[in-house]
Write a protein that holds these residues in place. Structure first.
Motif, PDB file in Angstrom:
ATOM      1  N   LYS A   5     -25.463 -29.291   9.351  1.00 41.94           N
ATOM      2  CA  LYS A   5     -25.752 -28.647  10.638  1.00 41.94           C
ATOM      3  C   LYS A   5     -24.748 -27.520  10.904  1.00 41.94           C
ATOM      4  O   LYS A   5     -25.127 -26.431  11.342  1.00 41.94           O
ATOM      5  CB  LYS A   5     -25.709 -29.698  11.754  1.00 41.94           C
ATOM      6  N   ILE A   6     -23.456 -27.775  10.654  1.00 37.46           N
ATOM      7  CA  ILE A   6     -22.420 -26.735  10.830  1.00 37.46           C
ATOM      8  C   ILE A   6     -22.725 -25.550   9.920  1.00 37.46           C
ATOM      9  O   ILE A   6     -22.644 -24.389  10.351  1.00 37.46           O
ATOM     10  CB  ILE A   6     -21.020 -27.306  10.546  1.00 37.46           C
ATOM     11  N   PHE A   7     -23.067 -25.835   8.667  1.00 37.01           N
ATOM     12  CA  PHE A   7     -23.392 -24.754   7.735  1.00 37.01           C
ATOM     13  C   PHE A   7     -24.535 -23.903   8.280  1.00 37.01           C
ATOM     14  O   PHE A   7     -24.439 -22.678   8.320  1.00 37.01           O
ATOM     15  CB  PHE A   7     -23.754 -25.325   6.358  1.00 37.01           C
ATOM     16  N   TRP A   8     -25.608 -24.529   8.723  1.00 38.84           N
ATOM     17  CA  TRP A   8     -26.776 -23.803   9.201  1.00 38.84           C
ATOM     18  C   TRP A   8     -26.461 -23.008  10.461  1.00 38.84           C
ATOM     19  O   TRP A   8     -26.826 -21.838  10.573  1.00 38.84           O
ATOM     20  CB  TRP A   8     -27.944 -24.763   9.437  1.00 38.84           C
ATOM     21  N   VAL A   9     -25.783 -23.634  11.417  1.00 34.15           N
ATOM     22  CA  VAL A   9     -25.461 -22.974  12.691  1.00 34.15           C
ATOM     23  C   VAL A   9     -24.594 -21.734  12.453  1.00 34.15           C
ATOM     24  O   VAL A   9     -24.880 -20.646  12.955  1.00 34.15           O
ATOM     25  CB  VAL A   9     -24.767 -23.964  13.656  1.00 34.15           C
ATOM     26  N   PHE A  10     -23.530 -21.876  11.664  1.00 30.24           N
ATOM     27  CA  PHE A  10     -22.623 -20.747  11.479  1.00 30.24           C
ATOM     28  C   PHE A  10     -23.148 -19.716  10.492  1.00 30.24           C
ATOM     29  O   PHE A  10     -22.748 -18.552  10.545  1.00 30.24           O
ATOM     30  CB  PHE A  10     -21.219 -21.241  11.148  1.00 30.24           C
ATOM     31  N   LEU A  11     -24.087 -20.110   9.649  1.00 31.92           N
ATOM     32  CA  LEU A  11     -24.767 -19.114   8.822  1.00 31.92           C
ATOM     33  C   LEU A  11     -25.627 -18.214   9.708  1.00 31.92           C
ATOM     34  O   LEU A  11     -25.607 -16.987   9.574  1.00 31.92           O
ATOM     35  CB  LEU A  11     -25.624 -19.800   7.762  1.00 31.92           C
ATOM     36  N   LYS A  12     -26.370 -18.821  10.659  1.00 28.45           N
ATOM     37  CA  LYS A  12     -27.177 -18.028  11.604  1.00 28.45           C
ATOM     38  C   LYS A  12     -26.279 -17.105  12.427  1.00 28.45           C
ATOM     39  O   LYS A  12     -26.599 -15.927  12.617  1.00 28.45           O
ATOM     40  CB  LYS A  12     -27.958 -18.937  12.548  1.00 28.45           C
ATOM     41  N   GLY A  14     -23.348 -15.949  11.651  1.00 28.75           N
ATOM     42  CA  GLY A  14     -22.840 -14.904  10.764  1.00 28.75           C
ATOM     43  C   GLY A  14     -23.873 -13.832  10.464  1.00 28.75           C
ATOM     44  O   GLY A  14     -23.553 -12.655  10.360  1.00 28.75           O
ATOM     45  N   ILE A  15     -25.130 -14.248  10.347  1.00 26.61           N
ATOM     46  CA  ILE A  15     -26.201 -13.284  10.043  1.00 26.61           C
ATOM     47  C   ILE A  15     -26.486 -12.391  11.253  1.00 26.61           C
ATOM     48  O   ILE A  15     -26.658 -11.187  11.117  1.00 26.61           O
ATOM     49  CB  ILE A  15     -27.490 -14.023   9.600  1.00 26.61           C
ATOM     50  N   PHE A  16     -26.543 -12.977  12.443  1.00 25.63           N
ATOM     51  CA  PHE A  16     -26.949 -12.224  13.630  1.00 25.63           C
ATOM     52  C   PHE A  16     -25.780 -11.758  14.490  1.00 25.63           C
ATOM     53  O   PHE A  16     -25.990 -11.180  15.543  1.00 25.63           O
ATOM     54  CB  PHE A  16     -27.918 -13.058  14.480  1.00 25.63           C
ATOM     55  N   LEU A  87     -15.418 -25.261   6.734  1.00 27.29           N
ATOM     56  CA  LEU A  87     -16.823 -24.941   6.487  1.00 27.29           C
ATOM     57  C   LEU A  87     -17.343 -23.893   7.479  1.00 27.29           C
ATOM     58  O   LEU A  87     -17.996 -22.920   7.082  1.00 27.29           O
ATOM     59  CB  LEU A  87     -17.683 -26.202   6.548  1.00 27.29           C
ATOM     60  N   ALA A  88     -17.045 -24.076   8.767  1.00 25.27           N
ATOM     61  CA  ALA A  88     -17.505 -23.119   9.783  1.00 25.27           C
ATOM     62  C   ALA A  88     -16.902 -21.741   9.533  1.00 25.27           C
ATOM     63  O   ALA A  88     -17.598 -20.725   9.629  1.00 25.27           O
ATOM     64  CB  ALA A  88     -17.143 -23.619  11.177  1.00 25.27           C
ATOM     65  N   THR A  89     -15.624 -21.704   9.196  1.00 26.21           N
ATOM     66  CA  THR A  89     -14.945 -20.427   8.954  1.00 26.21           C
ATOM     67  C   THR A  89     -15.554 -19.696   7.758  1.00 26.21           C
ATOM     68  O   THR A  89     -15.856 -18.503   7.837  1.00 26.21           O
ATOM     69  CB  THR A  89     -13.436 -20.660   8.713  1.00 26.21           C
ATOM     70  N   LEU A  90     -15.725 -20.413   6.660  1.00 21.73           N
ATOM     71  CA  LEU A  90     -16.297 -19.778   5.461  1.00 21.73           C
ATOM     72  C   LEU A  90     -17.745 -19.356   5.684  1.00 21.73           C
ATOM     73  O   LEU A  90     -18.153 -18.268   5.271  1.00 21.73           O
ATOM     74  CB  LEU A  90     -16.197 -20.729   4.264  1.00 21.73           C
ATOM     75  N   THR A  91     -18.506 -20.215   6.359  1.00 22.71           N
ATOM     76  CA  THR A  91     -19.929 -19.935   6.543  1.00 22.71           C
ATOM     77  C   THR A  91     -20.162 -18.763   7.486  1.00 22.71           C
ATOM     78  O   THR A  91     -21.045 -17.942   7.228  1.00 22.71           O
ATOM     79  CB  THR A  91     -20.661 -21.187   7.067  1.00 22.71           C
ATOM     80  N   LEU A  94     -19.597 -15.673   5.449  1.00 21.32           N
ATOM     81  CA  LEU A  94     -20.411 -15.477   4.244  1.00 21.32           C
ATOM     82  C   LEU A  94     -21.424 -14.335   4.361  1.00 21.32           C
ATOM     83  O   LEU A  94     -21.470 -13.468   3.477  1.00 21.32           O
ATOM     84  CB  LEU A  94     -21.109 -16.788   3.865  1.00 21.32           C
ATOM     85  N   PRO A  95     -22.238 -14.260   5.427  1.00 20.49           N
ATOM     86  CA  PRO A  95     -23.195 -13.140   5.500  1.00 20.49           C
ATOM     87  C   PRO A  95     -22.513 -11.773   5.541  1.00 20.49           C
ATOM     88  O   PRO A  95     -22.980 -10.831   4.876  1.00 20.49           O
ATOM     89  CB  PRO A  95     -23.955 -13.404   6.803  1.00 20.49           C
ATOM     90  N   ALA A  96     -21.421 -11.661   6.278  1.00 20.57           N
ATOM     91  CA  ALA A  96     -20.717 -10.373   6.339  1.00 20.57           C
ATOM     92  C   ALA A  96     -20.134 -10.009   4.981  1.00 20.57           C
ATOM     93  O   ALA A  96     -20.189  -8.839   4.566  1.00 20.57           O
ATOM     94  CB  ALA A  96     -19.609 -10.428   7.384  1.00 20.57           C
ATOM     95  N   PHE A  97     -19.600 -10.981   4.286  1.00 16.65           N
ATOM     96  CA  PHE A  97     -19.047 -10.752   2.953  1.00 16.65           C
ATOM     97  C   PHE A  97     -20.122 -10.227   2.010  1.00 16.65           C
ATOM     98  O   PHE A  97     -19.931  -9.217   1.325  1.00 16.65           O
ATOM     99  CB  PHE A  97     -18.428 -12.053   2.429  1.00 16.65           C
ATOM    100  N   ILE A  98     -21.258 -10.894   1.997  1.00 11.13           N
ATOM    101  CA  ILE A  98     -22.362 -10.476   1.132  1.00 11.13           C
ATOM    102  C   ILE A  98     -22.883  -9.095   1.543  1.00 11.13           C
ATOM    103  O   ILE A  98     -23.122  -8.226   0.701  1.00 11.13           O
ATOM    104  CB  ILE A  98     -23.494 -11.525   1.146  1.00 11.13           C
ATOM    105  N   LEU A  99     -23.031  -8.890   2.848  1.00 13.35           N
ATOM    106  CA  LEU A  99     -23.534  -7.613   3.346  1.00 13.35           C
ATOM    107  C   LEU A  99     -22.591  -6.462   3.009  1.00 13.35           C
ATOM    108  O   LEU A  99     -23.042  -5.391   2.580  1.00 13.35           O
ATOM    109  CB  LEU A  99     -23.753  -7.690   4.861  1.00 13.35           C
TER     110      LEU A  99
END
Length: 182
Positions: A5-12, A14-16, A87-91, A94-99
């Protein structure tokens, strides 16, 4: 399950979370306070205050603590809760790093493309709107401890603008005033 859940929440988030840490605050608040109930609104407001006074970007600091709090509130020990913060920090990063990798790789190719220029022009006002919404959501009446909070804000703003005091000095003085008054 909480780690997924933490991964999914912080991935979203990070993306938006275009516009940096302050723009991410309203997204983080919605996810950790409203949607997942990992902390109260007051705890979130306190977290934002702490995140502003600690080194590093506010969005990352907030994500780090929110990941810790989510795991802790799920009943795990503080040692395991640290994994939630990592996990929250890395996640969230992650989107900004990839972008950034993709943009830096292809910027030369697209820098004169009108569609690419239009995309960048469209992101700017969106970032300002997200920052404004974050400020507005933190100024709701339930977030104020008492009537002195706006006074502290205005006093700090006035001193900063008029006397050009260093922000660290202002933070220390307001922290001292808060300890003495409260």
């Amino acid at each position: 399950m909480i780690f997924l859940k933490i991964f999914w929440v912080f991935l979203k988030i990070g993306i938006f979370g275009f516009g940096g840490g302050y723009a991410m605050l309203s997204l983080i608040q919605d996810e950790v306070v409203t949607q997942n109930l990992w902390m109260t609104n007051k705890e979130f407001t306190d977290l934002v205050a702490i995140s502003q006074t600690t080194p590093g970007p506010i969005g990352i600091n907030t994500a780090t603590y929110a990941g810790y709090k989510a795991v802790e509130n799920a009943g795990f020990s503080p040692g395991i809760a640290v994994l939630g913060s990592i996990l929250a920090t890395l996640t969230v990063n992650l989107p900004a790093f990839i972008l950034i990798i993709l943009i830096s790789y292809s910027y030369r190719k697209f820098k004169n493309n009108p569609w690419f220029k239009a995309l960048l022009r469209g992101i700017r006002p969106l970032s300002i709107a997200l920052i404004g919404f974050a400020a507005y959501s933190l100024m709701t009446p339930q977030n104020f401890i008492d009537n002195l909070s706006p006074v502290f804000f205005l006093l700090t703003l006035l001193i900063s603008l008029k006397f050009k005091w260093h922000p660290v000095i202002l933070i220390l003085l307001i922290a001292l005033a808060g300890m003495l008054i409260y």
